[in-house]
Design a protein around this motif. Sequence first.
Motif, PDB file in Angstrom:
ATOM      1  N   ALA A 182     -26.856  23.526 -16.733  1.00  0.00           N
ATOM      2  CA  ALA A 182     -26.144  22.494 -15.968  1.00  0.00           C
ATOM      3  C   ALA A 182     -25.541  23.110 -14.710  1.00  0.00           C
ATOM      4  O   ALA A 182     -25.151  24.273 -14.695  1.00  0.00           O
ATOM      5  N   LYS A 183     -25.443  22.332 -13.681  1.00  0.00           N
ATOM      6  CA  LYS A 183     -24.891  22.788 -12.413  1.00  0.00           C
ATOM      7  C   LYS A 183     -23.377  22.550 -12.400  1.00  0.00           C
ATOM      8  O   LYS A 183     -22.919  21.402 -12.348  1.00  0.00           O
ATOM      9  N   PRO A 184     -22.589  23.631 -12.444  1.00  0.00           N
ATOM     10  CA  PRO A 184     -21.126  23.471 -12.555  1.00  0.00           C
ATOM     11  C   PRO A 184     -20.495  22.787 -11.353  1.00  0.00           C
ATOM     12  O   PRO A 184     -19.596  21.959 -11.517  1.00  0.00           O
ATOM     13  N   PHE A 185     -20.972  23.176 -10.160  1.00  0.00           N
ATOM     14  CA  PHE A 185     -20.365  22.661  -8.930  1.00  0.00           C
ATOM     15  C   PHE A 185     -21.452  22.391  -7.907  1.00  0.00           C
ATOM     16  O   PHE A 185     -22.343  23.215  -7.732  1.00  0.00           O
ATOM     17  N   PRO A 186     -21.408  21.229  -7.276  1.00  0.00           N
ATOM     18  CA  PRO A 186     -20.350  20.216  -7.396  1.00  0.00           C
ATOM     19  C   PRO A 186     -20.536  19.241  -8.571  1.00  0.00           C
ATOM     20  O   PRO A 186     -19.610  18.497  -8.893  1.00  0.00           O
ATOM     21  N   ASP A 187     -21.720  19.237  -9.186  1.00  0.00           N
ATOM     22  CA  ASP A 187     -22.045  18.189 -10.149  1.00  0.00           C
ATOM     23  C   ASP A 187     -21.048  18.097 -11.306  1.00  0.00           C
ATOM     24  O   ASP A 187     -20.450  17.046 -11.556  1.00  0.00           O
ATOM     25  N   GLY A 188     -20.895  19.199 -12.068  1.00  0.00           N
ATOM     26  CA  GLY A 188     -20.013  19.195 -13.225  1.00  0.00           C
ATOM     27  C   GLY A 188     -18.571  18.926 -12.846  1.00  0.00           C
ATOM     28  O   GLY A 188     -17.871  18.156 -13.515  1.00  0.00           O
ATOM     29  N   GLY A 215     -18.734  34.684  -8.108  1.00  0.00           N
ATOM     30  CA  GLY A 215     -19.312  34.649  -6.778  1.00  0.00           C
ATOM     31  C   GLY A 215     -20.671  35.297  -6.677  1.00  0.00           C
ATOM     32  O   GLY A 215     -21.352  35.167  -5.650  1.00  0.00           O
ATOM     33  N   GLU A 216     -21.117  35.977  -7.737  1.00  0.00           N
ATOM     34  CA  GLU A 216     -22.405  36.665  -7.712  1.00  0.00           C
ATOM     35  C   GLU A 216     -23.474  35.930  -8.512  1.00  0.00           C
ATOM     36  O   GLU A 216     -24.612  36.397  -8.604  1.00  0.00           O
ATOM     37  N   GLY A 217     -23.119  34.787  -9.097  1.00  0.00           N
ATOM     38  CA  GLY A 217     -24.068  34.033  -9.897  1.00  0.00           C
ATOM     39  C   GLY A 217     -24.304  32.653  -9.322  1.00  0.00           C
ATOM     40  O   GLY A 217     -24.097  32.407  -8.131  1.00  0.00           O
ATOM     41  N   ASP A 218     -24.725  31.739 -10.198  1.00  0.00           N
ATOM     42  CA  ASP A 218     -25.055  30.382  -9.782  1.00  0.00           C
ATOM     43  C   ASP A 218     -23.979  29.368 -10.150  1.00  0.00           C
ATOM     44  O   ASP A 218     -24.211  28.163 -10.077  1.00  0.00           O
ATOM     45  N   GLY A 219     -22.806  29.856 -10.543  1.00  0.00           N
ATOM     46  CA  GLY A 219     -21.719  28.963 -10.921  1.00  0.00           C
ATOM     47  C   GLY A 219     -20.964  28.356  -9.757  1.00  0.00           C
ATOM     48  O   GLY A 219     -20.087  27.512  -9.972  1.00  0.00           O
ATOM     49  N   GLN A 220     -21.282  28.797  -8.533  1.00  0.00           N
ATOM     50  CA  GLN A 220     -20.612  28.281  -7.342  1.00  0.00           C
ATOM     51  C   GLN A 220     -19.091  28.376  -7.487  1.00  0.00           C
ATOM     52  O   GLN A 220     -18.348  27.448  -7.160  1.00  0.00           O
ATOM     53  N   VAL A 221     -18.623  29.530  -7.985  1.00  0.00           N
ATOM     54  CA  VAL A 221     -17.196  29.714  -8.224  1.00  0.00           C
ATOM     55  C   VAL A 221     -16.372  29.610  -6.941  1.00  0.00           C
ATOM     56  O   VAL A 221     -15.309  28.966  -6.939  1.00  0.00           O
ATOM     57  N   PRO A 222     -16.814  30.202  -5.805  1.00  0.00           N
ATOM     58  CA  PRO A 222     -16.019  30.031  -4.574  1.00  0.00           C
ATOM     59  C   PRO A 222     -15.867  28.561  -4.175  1.00  0.00           C
ATOM     60  O   PRO A 222     -14.781  28.136  -3.769  1.00  0.00           O
ATOM     61  N   GLY A 223     -16.939  27.780  -4.312  1.00  0.00           N
ATOM     62  CA  GLY A 223     -16.854  26.356  -3.984  1.00  0.00           C
ATOM     63  C   GLY A 223     -15.929  25.617  -4.920  1.00  0.00           C
ATOM     64  O   GLY A 223     -15.162  24.744  -4.493  1.00  0.00           O
ATOM     65  N   LEU A 224     -15.982  25.964  -6.200  1.00  0.00           N
ATOM     66  CA  LEU A 224     -15.098  25.347  -7.190  1.00  0.00           C
ATOM     67  C   LEU A 224     -13.643  25.624  -6.858  1.00  0.00           C
ATOM     68  O   LEU A 224     -12.798  24.711  -6.853  1.00  0.00           O
ATOM     69  N   ILE A 225     -13.324  26.889  -6.578  1.00  0.00           N
ATOM     70  CA  ILE A 225     -11.939  27.257  -6.279  1.00  0.00           C
ATOM     71  C   ILE A 225     -11.475  26.597  -4.984  1.00  0.00           C
ATOM     72  O   ILE A 225     -10.326  26.141  -4.880  1.00  0.00           O
ATOM     73  N   ALA A 226     -12.357  26.504  -3.994  1.00  0.00           N
ATOM     74  CA  ALA A 226     -11.997  25.835  -2.740  1.00  0.00           C
ATOM     75  C   ALA A 226     -11.695  24.362  -2.988  1.00  0.00           C
ATOM     76  O   ALA A 226     -10.756  23.796  -2.415  1.00  0.00           O
ATOM     77  N   ALA A 227     -12.481  23.721  -3.859  1.00  0.00           N
ATOM     78  CA  ALA A 227     -12.244  22.311  -4.174  1.00  0.00           C
ATOM     79  C   ALA A 227     -10.925  22.131  -4.921  1.00  0.00           C
ATOM     80  O   ALA A 227     -10.172  21.180  -4.665  1.00  0.00           O
ATOM     81  N   LEU A 228     -10.638  23.039  -5.856  1.00  0.00           N
ATOM     82  CA  LEU A 228      -9.361  22.985  -6.576  1.00  0.00           C
ATOM     83  C   LEU A 228      -8.197  23.175  -5.609  1.00  0.00           C
ATOM     84  O   LEU A 228      -7.173  22.492  -5.710  1.00  0.00           O
ATOM     85  N   HIS A 229      -8.358  24.100  -4.692  1.00  0.00           N
ATOM     86  CA  HIS A 229      -7.319  24.374  -3.686  1.00  0.00           C
ATOM     87  C   HIS A 229      -7.064  23.121  -2.847  1.00  0.00           C
ATOM     88  O   HIS A 229      -5.906  22.738  -2.620  1.00  0.00           O
ATOM     89  N   ALA A 230      -8.141  22.474  -2.413  1.00  0.00           N
ATOM     90  CA  ALA A 230      -8.009  21.281  -1.586  1.00  0.00           C
ATOM     91  C   ALA A 230      -7.367  20.134  -2.355  1.00  0.00           C
ATOM     92  O   ALA A 230      -6.672  19.289  -1.765  1.00  0.00           O
ATOM     93  N   ALA A 231      -7.590  20.120  -3.680  1.00  0.00           N
ATOM     94  CA  ALA A 231      -7.037  19.050  -4.517  1.00  0.00           C
ATOM     95  C   ALA A 231      -5.599  19.325  -4.944  1.00  0.00           C
ATOM     96  O   ALA A 231      -4.980  18.500  -5.621  1.00  0.00           O
ATOM     97  N   GLY A 232      -5.057  20.498  -4.564  1.00  0.00           N
ATOM     98  CA  GLY A 232      -3.683  20.827  -4.926  1.00  0.00           C
ATOM     99  C   GLY A 232      -3.525  21.256  -6.373  1.00  0.00           C
ATOM    100  O   GLY A 232      -2.454  21.073  -6.970  1.00  0.00           O
TER     101      GLY A 232
END
Length: 286
Positions: A182-188, A215-232
């Motif tokens: 499954a694609k964690p981000f943005p889908d999940g 950040g070295e895999g396919d979990g899109q962790v930087p994008g996830l953290i950026a989205a969490l940051h933007a959401a407060g």
Amino acid sequence: MSKFIISGFADEIDPMLDKQMATLDELGVSYIEMRGVDDKNLCDCTLDEARAIKARLDSRGFKLSAVGSPIGKIQITDDFAPHLEKFRHALDIAEIMETKYIRMFSFFMPKDSDPAQWRDEVITRWNGFIEAAKGRGITLLHENEKGIYGDIPERCLDLLKALDNPMVRATFDPANFVQCGAKPFPDGYELLKDYVEYVHIKDARFADGQVVPAGEGDGQVPGLIAALHAAGFEGFLSLEPHLADFSGFKALETDASDDGKASQAEGARCFTVAHSALKKILAGLN
């Protein structure tokens, strides 16, 4: 304004609490998601043992972000009554540890069976957990884990919506989603963002399921953290490196393998690598 608090599974550093705390001190981390302590699962400790552990944590300035319990990590066909008693014990331990979170799962299913046939039983058992936890001030965090009912985002959402209880929230684990295809981000994340209260920092590759630093895999962790940051988002980012073969790993994973893992002696080094990868991502937010 987001507020990220770093925690982690310190048993991946070393089985013994003193060595766990020594490494965390060096990294400036003061929270632990406690799973293994002194080469024993925290939920297998007596209440007196838990109180002694809490005193040691207090003396060094450490707190628990969550009890990293194995609750819900049994077969859906196993007898539920003794497991519910184990959960009640975990509630007592969480109170002693002064943490409001218990990490939990939604039961392994027989291999190659249709998850839909187990849905009602999963919901019934989780409602049993909710009933037992009423009035305890504890939030039950469902973690997506391969092989359980709530392994992919759609079934996690189904479970959370069916339970529809503010006591039940989600621990979001990007690597576990990757390992389920499954694609964690943005889908999940888009499916589950209204329920996400806690995040495991773990990454993995689609190609082989191998866990790698954030950040070295396919979990899109930087994008996830950026989205969490933007959401407060205000809460814990809990390091679960899985880069070393920590004590107790084989007991926790039904298909554990040593392939690609470092030795236990390298636990502190691997945890430090995982911590550095997370700090690099966080620095990029500024």
